[in-house]
Design a protein around this motif. Structure first.
Motif, PDB file in Angstrom:
ATOM      1  N   MET A   1       1.005  -1.339  -0.086  1.00 44.87           N
ATOM      2  CA  MET A   1      -0.029  -0.149  -0.097  1.00 44.87           C
ATOM      3  C   MET A   1       0.845   1.315   0.141  1.00 44.87           C
ATOM      4  O   MET A   1       0.579   2.278  -0.603  1.00 44.87           O
ATOM      5  CB  MET A   1      -0.938   0.116   1.121  1.00 44.87           C
ATOM      6  CG  MET A   1      -1.769   1.123   1.302  1.00 44.87           C
ATOM      7  SD  MET A   1      -3.080   0.897  -0.124  1.00 44.87           S
ATOM      8  CE  MET A   1      -3.296   2.830  -0.193  1.00 44.87           C
ATOM      9  N   ASN A   2       1.914   1.288   0.792  1.00 39.90           N
ATOM     10  CA  ASN A   2       2.828   2.366   0.956  1.00 39.90           C
ATOM     11  C   ASN A   2       3.684   2.641  -0.580  1.00 39.90           C
ATOM     12  O   ASN A   2       4.064   3.675  -0.774  1.00 39.90           O
ATOM     13  CB  ASN A   2       3.862   2.105   1.876  1.00 39.90           C
ATOM     14  CG  ASN A   2       3.244   2.270   3.376  1.00 39.90           C
ATOM     15  OD1 ASN A   2       2.386   3.030   3.452  1.00 39.90           O
ATOM     16  ND2 ASN A   2       3.860   1.631   4.214  1.00 39.90           N
ATOM     17  N   ASP A   3       3.385   1.753  -1.480  1.00 39.34           N
ATOM     18  CA  ASP A   3       4.248   1.605  -2.330  1.00 39.34           C
ATOM     19  C   ASP A   3       3.376   2.438  -3.602  1.00 39.34           C
ATOM     20  O   ASP A   3       3.784   2.536  -4.827  1.00 39.34           O
ATOM     21  CB  ASP A   3       4.760   0.180  -3.221  1.00 39.34           C
ATOM     22  CG  ASP A   3       5.623  -0.308  -2.180  1.00 39.34           C
ATOM     23  OD1 ASP A   3       6.163   0.587  -1.296  1.00 39.34           O
ATOM     24  OD2 ASP A   3       5.547  -1.706  -2.149  1.00 39.34           O
ATOM     25  N   LEU A   4       2.092   2.603  -3.258  1.00 37.99           N
ATOM     26  CA  LEU A   4       1.190   3.313  -4.288  1.00 37.99           C
ATOM     27  C   LEU A   4       1.447   4.787  -4.486  1.00 37.99           C
ATOM     28  O   LEU A   4       2.059   5.220  -3.454  1.00 37.99           O
ATOM     29  CB  LEU A   4      -0.336   3.214  -3.802  1.00 37.99           C
ATOM     30  CG  LEU A   4      -0.924   1.771  -3.390  1.00 37.99           C
ATOM     31  CD1 LEU A   4      -2.276   1.876  -2.995  1.00 37.99           C
ATOM     32  CD2 LEU A   4      -0.812   1.019  -4.835  1.00 37.99           C
ATOM     33  N   GLY A   5       1.350   5.342  -5.580  1.00 37.82           N
ATOM     34  CA  GLY A   5       1.417   6.816  -5.815  1.00 37.82           C
ATOM     35  C   GLY A   5       0.545   7.612  -5.090  1.00 37.82           C
ATOM     36  O   GLY A   5      -0.458   7.053  -4.631  1.00 37.82           O
ATOM     37  N   ALA A  44      -9.831  -3.917  10.222  1.00 40.62           N
ATOM     38  CA  ALA A  44     -10.280  -4.627   8.902  1.00 40.62           C
ATOM     39  C   ALA A  44      -9.356  -4.025   7.781  1.00 40.62           C
ATOM     40  O   ALA A  44      -8.891  -4.563   6.735  1.00 40.62           O
ATOM     41  CB  ALA A  44     -11.682  -4.553   8.736  1.00 40.62           C
ATOM     42  N   LEU A  45      -9.388  -2.581   7.740  1.00 35.56           N
ATOM     43  CA  LEU A  45      -8.954  -1.765   6.912  1.00 35.56           C
ATOM     44  C   LEU A  45      -7.360  -2.076   6.800  1.00 35.56           C
ATOM     45  O   LEU A  45      -6.640  -2.298   5.872  1.00 35.56           O
ATOM     46  CB  LEU A  45      -8.999  -0.199   7.002  1.00 35.56           C
ATOM     47  CG  LEU A  45      -8.353   0.523   6.096  1.00 35.56           C
ATOM     48  CD1 LEU A  45      -8.960   0.500   4.663  1.00 35.56           C
ATOM     49  CD2 LEU A  45      -8.594   2.001   6.533  1.00 35.56           C
ATOM     50  N   ALA A  46      -6.820  -2.174   7.789  1.00 37.72           N
ATOM     51  CA  ALA A  46      -5.303  -2.485   8.085  1.00 37.72           C
ATOM     52  C   ALA A  46      -5.095  -3.832   7.391  1.00 37.72           C
ATOM     53  O   ALA A  46      -4.095  -3.980   6.813  1.00 37.72           O
ATOM     54  CB  ALA A  46      -4.804  -2.254   9.654  1.00 37.72           C
TER      55      ALA A  46
ATOM     56  N   GLN B  24      -2.437   4.400   7.931  1.00 35.36           N
ATOM     57  CA  GLN B  24      -1.190   4.614   6.769  1.00 35.36           C
ATOM     58  C   GLN B  24      -0.026   4.974   7.746  1.00 35.36           C
ATOM     59  O   GLN B  24       1.085   4.521   7.338  1.00 35.36           O
ATOM     60  CB  GLN B  24      -1.576   5.961   6.061  1.00 35.36           C
ATOM     61  CG  GLN B  24      -2.607   5.890   5.106  1.00 35.36           C
ATOM     62  CD  GLN B  24      -2.222   4.822   4.048  1.00 35.36           C
ATOM     63  OE1 GLN B  24      -0.998   4.763   3.654  1.00 35.36           O
ATOM     64  NE2 GLN B  24      -3.086   4.025   3.813  1.00 35.36           N
ATOM     65  N   LEU B  25      -0.229   5.344   8.821  1.00 34.96           N
ATOM     66  CA  LEU B  25       0.904   5.682  10.053  1.00 34.96           C
ATOM     67  C   LEU B  25       1.319   4.486  10.394  1.00 34.96           C
ATOM     68  O   LEU B  25       2.639   4.161  10.619  1.00 34.96           O
ATOM     69  CB  LEU B  25       0.294   6.559  10.965  1.00 34.96           C
ATOM     70  CG  LEU B  25       1.456   6.970  12.005  1.00 34.96           C
ATOM     71  CD1 LEU B  25       2.562   7.672  11.485  1.00 34.96           C
ATOM     72  CD2 LEU B  25       0.582   7.478  13.259  1.00 34.96           C
ATOM     73  N   GLU B  26       0.329   3.473  10.742  1.00 36.09           N
ATOM     74  CA  GLU B  26       0.891   2.097  11.272  1.00 36.09           C
ATOM     75  C   GLU B  26       1.470   1.331  10.026  1.00 36.09           C
ATOM     76  O   GLU B  26       2.477   0.386  10.354  1.00 36.09           O
ATOM     77  CB  GLU B  26      -0.433   1.178  11.775  1.00 36.09           C
ATOM     78  CG  GLU B  26      -0.836   1.666  13.143  1.00 36.09           C
ATOM     79  CD  GLU B  26      -1.990   1.289  13.614  1.00 36.09           C
ATOM     80  OE1 GLU B  26      -2.681   0.191  12.956  1.00 36.09           O
ATOM     81  OE2 GLU B  26      -2.774   1.685  14.486  1.00 36.09           O
ATOM     82  N   ALA B  27       0.948   1.526   8.998  1.00 32.94           N
ATOM     83  CA  ALA B  27       1.599   0.688   7.712  1.00 32.94           C
ATOM     84  C   ALA B  27       2.959   1.273   7.614  1.00 32.94           C
ATOM     85  O   ALA B  27       3.886   0.576   7.208  1.00 32.94           O
ATOM     86  CB  ALA B  27       0.869   0.991   6.629  1.00 32.94           C
ATOM     87  N   GLY B  28       3.105   2.362   7.806  1.00 30.74           N
ATOM     88  CA  GLY B  28       4.543   3.088   7.723  1.00 30.74           C
ATOM     89  C   GLY B  28       5.515   2.605   8.615  1.00 30.74           C
ATOM     90  O   GLY B  28       6.601   2.356   8.462  1.00 30.74           O
ATOM     91  N   SER B  36       4.931  -6.937   5.043  1.00 30.63           N
ATOM     92  CA  SER B  36       6.233  -6.615   5.678  1.00 30.63           C
ATOM     93  C   SER B  36       6.448  -6.845   7.019  1.00 30.63           C
ATOM     94  O   SER B  36       7.529  -7.317   7.456  1.00 30.63           O
ATOM     95  CB  SER B  36       6.629  -5.139   5.428  1.00 30.63           C
ATOM     96  OG  SER B  36       5.939  -4.154   6.214  1.00 30.63           O
ATOM     97  N   HIS B  37       5.312  -6.536   7.738  1.00 26.25           N
ATOM     98  CA  HIS B  37       5.624  -7.021   9.232  1.00 26.25           C
ATOM     99  C   HIS B  37       5.521  -8.498   9.606  1.00 26.25           C
ATOM    100  O   HIS B  37       6.389  -8.907  10.360  1.00 26.25           O
ATOM    101  CB  HIS B  37       4.401  -6.381  10.155  1.00 26.25           C
ATOM    102  CG  HIS B  37       4.276  -6.592  11.506  1.00 26.25           C
ATOM    103  ND1 HIS B  37       5.280  -6.318  12.329  1.00 26.25           N
ATOM    104  CD2 HIS B  37       3.283  -7.403  12.410  1.00 26.25           C
ATOM    105  CE1 HIS B  37       5.087  -6.445  13.607  1.00 26.25           C
ATOM    106  NE2 HIS B  37       3.878  -7.130  13.526  1.00 26.25           N
ATOM    107  N   ARG B  38       4.702  -9.169   9.005  1.00 26.81           N
ATOM    108  CA  ARG B  38       4.783 -10.602   9.018  1.00 26.81           C
ATOM    109  C   ARG B  38       6.147 -11.122   8.371  1.00 26.81           C
ATOM    110  O   ARG B  38       6.761 -12.050   9.203  1.00 26.81           O
ATOM    111  CB  ARG B  38       3.750 -11.188   8.355  1.00 26.81           C
ATOM    112  CG  ARG B  38       2.296 -11.166   8.957  1.00 26.81           C
ATOM    113  CD  ARG B  38       1.170 -11.845   8.192  1.00 26.81           C
ATOM    114  NE  ARG B  38       1.099 -11.931   6.990  1.00 26.81           N
ATOM    115  CZ  ARG B  38       0.306 -10.698   6.069  1.00 26.81           C
ATOM    116  NH1 ARG B  38      -0.215 -10.013   7.078  1.00 26.81           N
ATOM    117  NH2 ARG B  38       0.121 -10.751   5.026  1.00 26.81           N
ATOM    118  N   SER B  39       6.548 -10.579   7.430  1.00 27.53           N
ATOM    119  CA  SER B  39       8.067 -11.202   6.996  1.00 27.53           C
ATOM    120  C   SER B  39       9.118 -10.843   7.839  1.00 27.53           C
ATOM    121  O   SER B  39      10.002 -11.607   8.085  1.00 27.53           O
ATOM    122  CB  SER B  39       8.293 -10.310   5.716  1.00 27.53           C
ATOM    123  OG  SER B  39       9.361 -10.620   5.083  1.00 27.53           O
TER     124      SER B  39
END
Lengths: 182, 406
Positions: A1-5, A44-46, B24-28, B36-39
Motif C-alpha cells: 500500500m505504501n508503494d502506491l503513488g 479490517a482496513l489495516a 497509513q501511519l501504522e503501515a509506515g 512486511s511486518h509478517r515477513s
C-alpha cells in the motif's frame, strides 16, 4: 500500500471514505458493546491494505464487512475463553454504555446473526445479497435470520416465533424486487 | 428495527480520514497484519530458532568435549614416515578397526593407583638398547638389562648368523655409561628404567570373527616408545627372534617374530601411544601363527561414526553415545507429544514425524535421527509460527475471501 503513488492513494481513500459510514454502522451492530466499532473498521482496513489495495477487490465493501465480522467473532471468542479459563483473573464485568435494556438483548446474538438481521432488516438486503456479502449460502442466511428473529421475539417477550415466510410485522418494509430470489 | 438502528449509530465516529491516517501511519511503521511486518516477524523467528539450535549444538559439543576429549583430529605424521593418519593426540588412541572382524569389547585404561598390571621385573634397574641409529630394525639389536646387584643380562634380535656374544664381548662400562665396540656399528638408541614397566596396560580392544580373535592394545609412552614393548615381547627369549620394520596405518611399526613357539606381534607408535596387536586365538583355544602382513593390511583407522557404531555394537557405550542416546530419547518423547498435538490441532501429515524419526533411528543410527528430528522440529515450529501470525483468523481476513483481481 505504501508503494502506491499519491494519486492512487487518494483514490483508495475516496473509496474508503465512501464505504466508511456503512462499514461503521455494520461494525457497530456486529461488535459487542464493549468494542469500539471504529476499532473493528480500523483493524479490517489495516488487514486488507496489508494484503492488497481496496481497488483491487471485486467488492471492497463485502470484503471489509467479512473482515469486520471475523474480527468481532474473534474478540467474542477470546473473551469467552478468558471467562472460561481465567475466572479469577477476569475481574468485574466490562463496563459498557448505558443503553436501553432491549438493546442489550441484541448483544446475546452471535455477531453473524446480528449481521444477518441488520443487513436484512435495516439495510434492506435480500438473502442472496446478504449471502454474498458475508460469504454464506443463501440457505444459511435464511436459517440464521429465522432463528435470530425467533430468539429476539422470545427475549423481548413474544411467545410465538414467526416463521421466516410469515409477514414480518415488526420489520422494515422490504424491497421485494431485491428479495425476489429468496 | 429501532434497536438495531440505535445500535448502528452508537458511539462517536472517528471519521474515515482519521482511520485512514491511523492505518497509513501504522503501515509506515510496519503495523500488525502488513506483509512486511509478517515477513519481519518470520525472519526474526527464523533467526531465533537458528540461534537456539546453534546454542544447543554448541552446548552439546562442549558437554561432549568436557566429558570425553575430542577425537578425530588429524595431525601430520613425521616426515618420511608414511602419510597422514587420523589419531587422537590427547586422551585417546587412534580408532583402529580390523577389516572382517567385529569389535567385541573395549577396555578403558585402568587406574594405576588401584591396579598395577605392569611387568614385575623385580631387580631390574635399567634397560639399554643398542642398534644402528639410522635403521635400527634392519640390523642387529642388542639389549642390556642392568640389574640392581651390578650384573647384567643381554639379549639380541636380528642376530642372523652371529651370536649374542659377538656383541656383548665388545660391551664396556665406564661408570654409568655403557658403550658397544665401534666395530659392531651399534650405538645406544634407548635407555629406560624399570618404573616404565609399571605403566598399566592402556586401552585394549578385542576383535573377532568366526574363527579368529585379535587383541589390540595402546599405551602412552614417554620417550622410550616402541623399545619398551619390544623388551616386553622378547623377554629373555632371543634365540632366532627377528624384528623387521613395517609401516602400519601410516606409522612406523615393527613385526616381532619370537624364535620359538611365540606369537608374531605387530607394534607401531604415533606421537602419544605405542600400539601392540596380537592374534593368538582361534576356536578351540589353539594358537594361530598369524600372517602379520595380512593382518596389517586389514587394519584401518575408523572415522568417528564408524567407530561409535562399532563400540555400540560391542556392548560398551561410550559417553558421547550415551549422551546422544539420551538426547534422542528425550527428543522422541517431545516428538510423541508433538505428534499427539498435531493429531488434534495440526496438519495430520506431521503426525508422521514420530514414526519417521524411529525409522531413521533404526536405519541410520541416532545421529541422523537427531538431525532429522531437529529439521522436522524446525518445520513444525515454522508452521506453528506461520499459523499464529499469518492465519486468516489472526488478521481478520475473510475465510472465503472475496475474489481479488489479478
Amino acid at each position: 500500500m505504501n508503494d502506491l503513488g499519491e494519486g492512487r492513494r487518494n483514490e483508495e481513500f475516496e473509496l474508503f471514505d465512501q464505504l466508511y459510514a456503512r462499514l461503521r454502522r455494520f461494525a457497530a451492530v456486529v461488535a459487542d458493546l464493549d468494542v469500539d466499532p471504529d476499532d473493528l473498521v480500523h483493524d479490517a482496513l489495516a488487514a486488507t491494505l496489508g494484503r492488497c489495495a481496496l481497488s483491487d477487490l471485486d467488492d471492497p465493501s463485502a470484503y471489509l464487512k467479512r473482515s469486520i465480522l471475523n474480527a468481532s467473532s474473534n474478540h467474542r471468542r477470546r473473551r469467552a475463553t478468558a471467562r472460561r479459563f481465567l475466572p479469577h483473573l477476569a475481574g468485574p464485568t466490562v463496563t459498557v454504555d448505558d443503553y436501553p435494556s432491549d438493546l442489550s438483548v441484541i448483544d446475546r446474538l452471535a455477531p453473524t446473526d446480528r449481521a444477518v438481521i441488520f443487513l436484512a432488516d435495516v439495510e434492506g438486503l435480500g438473502h442472496a445479497a446478504i449471502a454474498q456479502e458475508l460469504g454464506l449460502s443463501a440457505a444459511a442466511v435464511r436459517k440464521r435470520a429465522s432463528r435470530a428473529r425467533a430468539r429476539l421475539r422470545r427475549e423481548l417477550g413474544g411467545t410465538e416465533p414467526a416463521r421466516d415466510n410469515e409477514p414480518r410485522v415488526d420489520l422494515v418494509e422490504h424491497d421485494v424486487s431485491r428479495t425476489g430470489e429468496d | 428495527m429501532r434497536q438495531l438502528e440505535e445500535r448502528a449509530e452508537r458511539g462517536t465516529p472517528r471519521g474515515a480520514a482519521n482511520l485512514w491516517a491511523e492505518v497509513q501511519l501504522e503501515a509506515g511503521r510496519g503495523s500488525r497484519g502488513s506483509a512486511s511486518h509478517r515477513s519481519r516477524i518470520g525472519r526474526e523467528a527464523t533467526y531465533r530458532i537458528a540461534i537456539g539450535v546453534l546454542t544447543v549444538a554448541v552446548l552439546g559439543v562442549l558437554v561432549a568435549s568436557l566429558v570425553v576429549p575430542p577425537r578425530g583430529q588429524t595431525i601430520e605424521s613425521p616426515a618420511g614416515r608414511g602419510g597422514d593418519t587420523e589419531v587422537t593426540p590427547s586422551g585417546e588412541p587412534a580408532r583402529i578397526l580390523v577389516d572382517g572382524m567385529g569389535l567385541r569389547v573395549l577396555h578403558p585404561p585402568v587406574d594405576p593407583n588401584r591396579e598395577n598390571s605392569g611387568f614385575d621385573l623385580e631387580e631390574t634397574a635399567t634397560w639399554r638398547i643398542f642398534a644402528d641409529p639410522d635403521r635400527p630394525f634392519e640390523g642387529p639389536i642388542v639389549g642390556v638389562e642392568i640389574l640392581d646387584g651390578g650384573g647384567f643380562r643381554p639379549w639380541g634380535v636380528n642376530l642372523a648368523e652371529r651370536s649374542l656374544s659377538d656383541f656383548t664381548d665388545g660391551l664396556t662400562r665406564d661408570g654409568e655409561v655403557w658403550s658397544m665396540a665401534s666395530a659392531s656399528g651399534l650405538r645406544q638408541v634407548a635407555a629406560f628404567t624399570a618404573p616404565r614397566f609399571d605403566t598399566p596396560v592402556g586401552w585394549q580392544a578385542d576383535f573377532e570373527d568366526e574363527a579368529q580373535a585379535v587383541t589390540w592394545q595402546a599405551e602412552t609412552h614417554e620417550g622410550a616408545g616402541i623399545w619398551v614393548w619390544l623388551v616386553r615381547v622378547l623377554g629373555q627369549d632371543t634365540s632366532g627372534s627377528t624384528a623387521r620394520p613395517l609401516e602400519v596405518v601410516g606409522r612406523p611399526g615393527v613385526v616381532v617374530t619370537p624364535g620359538e613357539a611365540g606369537v608374531e606381534e605387530v607394534m607401531w607408535a604415533d606421537e602419544t601411544f605405542v600400539y601392540r596387536l596380537t592374534a593368538a586365538d582361534i576356536a578351540g583355544n589353539t594358537s594361530l601363527q598369524i600372517d602379520a602382513g595380512d593382518l596389517v593390511g586389514r587394519l584401518g583407522v575408523a572415522d568417528e561414526d564408524t567407530w561409535s557404531q562399532a563400540v555400540s555394537a560391542s556392548g560398551r557405550t561410550s559417553t558421547p553415545d550415551l549422551l546422544l542416546s539420551r538426547l534422542t530419547g528425550f527428543l522422541t518423547v517431545v516428538l510423541a507429544v508433538a505428534a499427539l498435538a498435531f493429531l488434534i490441532r495440526g496438519p495430520r501429515i506431521l503426525v508422521l514425524i514420530g514414526p519417521l524419526a524411529v525409522f531413521l533411528w533404526m536405519l541410520f543410527g541416532p545421529t541422523s535421527s537427531v538431525l532429522a528430528v531437529l529439521l522436522l522440529g524446525l518445520y513444525a515450529g515454522s508452521w506453528i509460527h506461520r499459523r499464529r501470525i499469518g492465519g486468516r483468523r489472526a488478521t481478520g481476513e475473510p475465510r472465503s475471501g472475496t475474489a481479488v483481481d489479478g
